[in-house]
Design a protein around this motif. Structure first.
Motif, PDB file in Angstrom:
ATOM      1  N   SER A  27       0.839  -1.207   0.000  1.00 28.68           N
ATOM      2  CA  SER A  27       0.000   0.000   0.000  1.00 28.68           C
ATOM      3  C   SER A  27       0.869   1.249   0.000  1.00 28.68           C
ATOM      4  O   SER A  27       0.516   2.274  -0.612  1.00 28.68           O
ATOM      5  N   ALA A  28       2.006   1.171   0.693  1.00 30.22           N
ATOM      6  CA  ALA A  28       2.933   2.300   0.710  1.00 30.22           C
ATOM      7  C   ALA A  28       3.535   2.509  -0.682  1.00 30.22           C
ATOM      8  O   ALA A  28       3.659   3.649  -1.164  1.00 30.22           O
ATOM      9  N   VAL A  29       3.879   1.428  -1.342  1.00 32.05           N
ATOM     10  CA  VAL A  29       4.430   1.497  -2.703  1.00 32.05           C
ATOM     11  C   VAL A  29       3.425   2.126  -3.659  1.00 32.05           C
ATOM     12  O   VAL A  29       3.783   2.898  -4.555  1.00 32.05           O
ATOM     13  N   LYS A  30       2.168   1.799  -3.463  1.00 33.44           N
ATOM     14  CA  LYS A  30       1.115   2.329  -4.337  1.00 33.44           C
ATOM     15  C   LYS A  30       1.145   3.854  -4.378  1.00 33.44           C
ATOM     16  O   LYS A  30       0.878   4.466  -5.430  1.00 33.44           O
ATOM     17  N   GLY A 306       1.658  -3.252  -4.768  1.00 35.77           N
ATOM     18  CA  GLY A 306       1.435  -1.829  -5.004  1.00 35.77           C
ATOM     19  C   GLY A 306       0.902  -1.563  -6.396  1.00 35.77           C
ATOM     20  O   GLY A 306      -0.015  -0.753  -6.591  1.00 35.77           O
ATOM     21  N   ALA A 307       1.463  -2.265  -7.385  1.00 32.74           N
ATOM     22  CA  ALA A 307       1.017  -2.092  -8.774  1.00 32.74           C
ATOM     23  C   ALA A 307      -0.414  -2.602  -8.940  1.00 32.74           C
ATOM     24  O   ALA A 307      -1.233  -1.976  -9.619  1.00 32.74           O
ATOM     25  N   MET A 308      -0.720  -3.755  -8.317  1.00 33.69           N
ATOM     26  CA  MET A 308      -2.064  -4.316  -8.409  1.00 33.69           C
ATOM     27  C   MET A 308      -3.083  -3.397  -7.746  1.00 33.69           C
ATOM     28  O   MET A 308      -4.186  -3.213  -8.252  1.00 33.69           O
ATOM     29  N   GLN A 309      -2.697  -2.806  -6.624  1.00 31.75           N
ATOM     30  CA  GLN A 309      -3.617  -1.955  -5.866  1.00 31.75           C
ATOM     31  C   GLN A 309      -3.979  -0.692  -6.640  1.00 31.75           C
ATOM     32  O   GLN A 309      -5.065  -0.140  -6.447  1.00 31.75           O
ATOM     33  N   ASN A 310      -3.097  -0.224  -7.513  1.00 24.21           N
ATOM     34  CA  ASN A 310      -3.404   0.967  -8.308  1.00 24.21           C
ATOM     35  C   ASN A 310      -3.690   0.612  -9.766  1.00 24.21           C
ATOM     36  O   ASN A 310      -3.607   1.464 -10.655  1.00 24.21           O
ATOM     37  N   SER A 311      -4.023  -0.641 -10.021  1.00 27.63           N
ATOM     38  CA  SER A 311      -4.338  -1.079 -11.380  1.00 27.63           C
ATOM     39  C   SER A 311      -5.645  -0.454 -11.861  1.00 27.63           C
ATOM     40  O   SER A 311      -6.539  -0.130 -11.071  1.00 27.63           O
ATOM     41  N   THR A 312      -5.767  -0.302 -13.171  1.00 29.02           N
ATOM     42  CA  THR A 312      -7.020   0.201 -13.743  1.00 29.02           C
ATOM     43  C   THR A 312      -8.098  -0.882 -13.714  1.00 29.02           C
ATOM     44  O   THR A 312      -9.278  -0.583 -13.887  1.00 29.02           O
ATOM     45  N   SER A 313      -7.683  -2.134 -13.489  1.00 27.54           N
ATOM     46  CA  SER A 313      -8.624  -3.253 -13.436  1.00 27.54           C
ATOM     47  C   SER A 313      -9.193  -3.419 -12.030  1.00 27.54           C
ATOM     48  O   SER A 313      -8.453  -3.550 -11.064  1.00 27.54           O
ATOM     49  N   GLN A 314     -10.515  -3.439 -11.942  1.00 28.99           N
ATOM     50  CA  GLN A 314     -11.171  -3.633 -10.655  1.00 28.99           C
ATOM     51  C   GLN A 314     -10.835  -5.000 -10.081  1.00 28.99           C
ATOM     52  O   GLN A 314     -10.653  -5.161  -8.872  1.00 28.99           O
TER      53      GLN A 314
END
Length: 500
Positions: A27-30, A306-314
């Motif tokens: 989450s911090a990486v996001k 982090g990448a998954m958490q800010n992905s455009t995919s729900q």
């Protein structure tokens, strides 16, 4: 096979243990991914300017250094926001730092940043002005003392400065305060009230600057790098957080792997299967390997989460809330071991498929049970580790049963291969028999054909000459060539037979 399964269960337990670390640091990486792209896909928030946008800013060739430095200040604001929020997430704080521009207060006259609580309310006295000015600490202090920045002093705003200038500015401010204090004493002694008032005002300003001065945590070099190469800048921050997560993961890995190894080696030592030296060496080796697995799982899992958490995919954002990121890393590690064994020829194709399937289904179950375990046993690390272990063990047992059909198919295939080989042998024998038969009948028919041709000529002559006995003799020749015994050799014998 048992050792491989034990290792997989242990690795699954490590995955569960580091899940909380991966979730927090992920989450911090996001926050850094948001800073770079300018969009928080989780909340729908769009930043006024992202690091990527700032990097595209125009530069006047005649004022290149000046323009870059100014734009680097904006980049520093973005990095400060991301770093502060990442820090709060790791420390479990709900407050978040936000640029006033992103609150709709574009070009706020006093503050670049404020803090908001979990409800979005601005926290009192949290306003901060970021100033990346001056070529060194001394010139930076002079800028902060100038009339241009008086409004920040009057508003009692916190002043965030480059890390490489922070200590220098405080030292310069302290020197000036001491020097001005000496001058004030002389002015007061001389009765020069006007000069004394001016000196007091300057001392007060410097003391306020010194008091409100804040280390931004960003150097001038980092700010310039964020302006010129935002991808590299963000990558460094992400790797830094991944490394910190990895160190936490290494501790969990060493603890789990070391504990398991300790029990095994003590048992082996008591049984006399190992010497004390061998047991100690094995313990150190197992602990080190498990620490490495813990580090890799947590570090790579953090960046991926982090990448998954800010992905455009729900879907990806939903998966980021589970332990799937750490599970993917462990899964890749397990699969790579299986594929290496297959390439080396240590296992065959069916065994390779068996292990890949088992590890895949087990990893999914591990993720699910880790989440459930953490809910059921809300003790950091413990619930997830137990859940992962149970999940792996149960799924492995189920998968083992499902693989029986494949093993049976493998055995059936082996039997089929044996039958096919026998059939090939029989087929070859049949071909040889056919060849011999063809050869035999070809020779036999050739003889018969020669006889038929000769007899046909005799029959033709007999019929032409009305020679009944000649016809009978020719016919008898055909019967004898075919293996039959004749009854009549002349018409007289035939007539005698018919008269009876």
């Amino acid at each position: 096979m048992a050792n491989n399964k034990d290792a997989s269960i242990k690795n699954s337990a490590i995955t569960g243990a580091v899940s909380q670390t991966v979730n927090i640091y992920g989450s911090a990486v996001k926050e850094h991914y948001v800073s770079y792209g300018g969009i928080d896909n989780e909340t729908g928030k769009i930043l006024t300017k992202s690091l990527k946008d700032i990097a595209k800013s125009k530069v006047n060739p005649n004022f290149k250094d000046q323009n870059i430095k100014q734009q680097a200040g904006f980049s520093a604001e973005n990095k400060y926001t991301a770093r502060q929020n990442a820090k709060n997430i790791i420390n479990g704080k709900t407050n978040r730092t936000i640029r006033t521009d992103d609150l709709g207060r574009v070009n706020d006259p006093l503050f670049d940043h404020v803090e908001i609580d979990s409800s979005g309310n601005i926290i009192a006295d949290s306003g901060l002005q970021m100033k990346f000015v001056g070529s060194d600490a001394k010139s930076a202090l002079s800028k902060l003392e100038s009339k241009e920045y008086q409004k920040y002093i009057d508003a009692n705003a916190k002043l965030s400065v480059p890390s490489d200038f922070y200590n220098g500015i405080k030292e310069e401010a302290q020197k000036k305060i001491q020097n001005l204090t000496e001058q004030l004493k002389r002015a007061q002694k001389d009765g020069n009230s006007q000069l004394a008032k001016t000196l007091e005002s300057r001392i007060t300003k410097l003391e306020k600057i010194n008091k409100n001065l804040k280390d931004s945590g960003i150097t001038n070099k980092e700010a310039i790098e964020a302006r010129l190469n935002p991808e590299l800048s963000v990558a460094k921050d992400v790797l830094g957080l991944a490394h910190k997560a990895g160190l936490q993961g290494a501790k969990f890995g060493a603890g789990i792997g070391g504990s398991v190894s300790l029990i095994k080696n003590v048992v082996a030592l008591v049984r006399g299967e190992k010497t004390a030296t061998d047991a100690a060496t094995s313990l150190v080796k197992d602990t080190t390997i498990s620490a490495g697995i813990g580090y890799g799982t947590a570090a790579i899992g953090t960046a991926l989460k982090g990448a998954m958490q800010n992905s455009t995919s729900q879907t990806m954002r939903s998966l980021s809330k589970t332990n799937v990121a750490a599970g993917i890393v462990t899964g890749v590690f397990e699969v790579s071991k299986t594929m290496t064994s297959f390439v080396r020829g240590d296992i065959d194709g069916v065994q390779c498929l068996e292990q890949l399937g088992e590890k895949g289904t087990a990893q999914i179950a591990s993720i699910m049970f880790a989440t459930a375990g953490q809910i059921a046993i809300p003790i950091p690390v413990v619930g997830a580790a137990i859940g992962s272990t149970i999940g792996y063990a149960l799924s492995s047992a189920c998968y083992a049963e499902l693989m029986n059909s494949l093993k049976e198919a493998k055995l059936a295939r082996e039997r089929r291969i044996q039958i096919e080989r026998k059939c090939e042998e029989i087929s070859a024998m049949m071909k040889e028999f056919k060849r011999e038969m063809d050869e035999y009948f070809s020779n036999k028919l050739k003889i018969q054909l020669d006889v038929f041709n000769e007899v046909n000529d005799e029959i033709a002559v007999a019929l032409k000459n009305n020679d009944i006995n000649g016809f009978i003799n020719a016919n008898n020749t055909i019967q004898e060539s075919l293996g039959y015994k004749t009854q009549f050799s002349s018409f007289a014998e035939f007539d005698k037979f018919m008269s009876k």
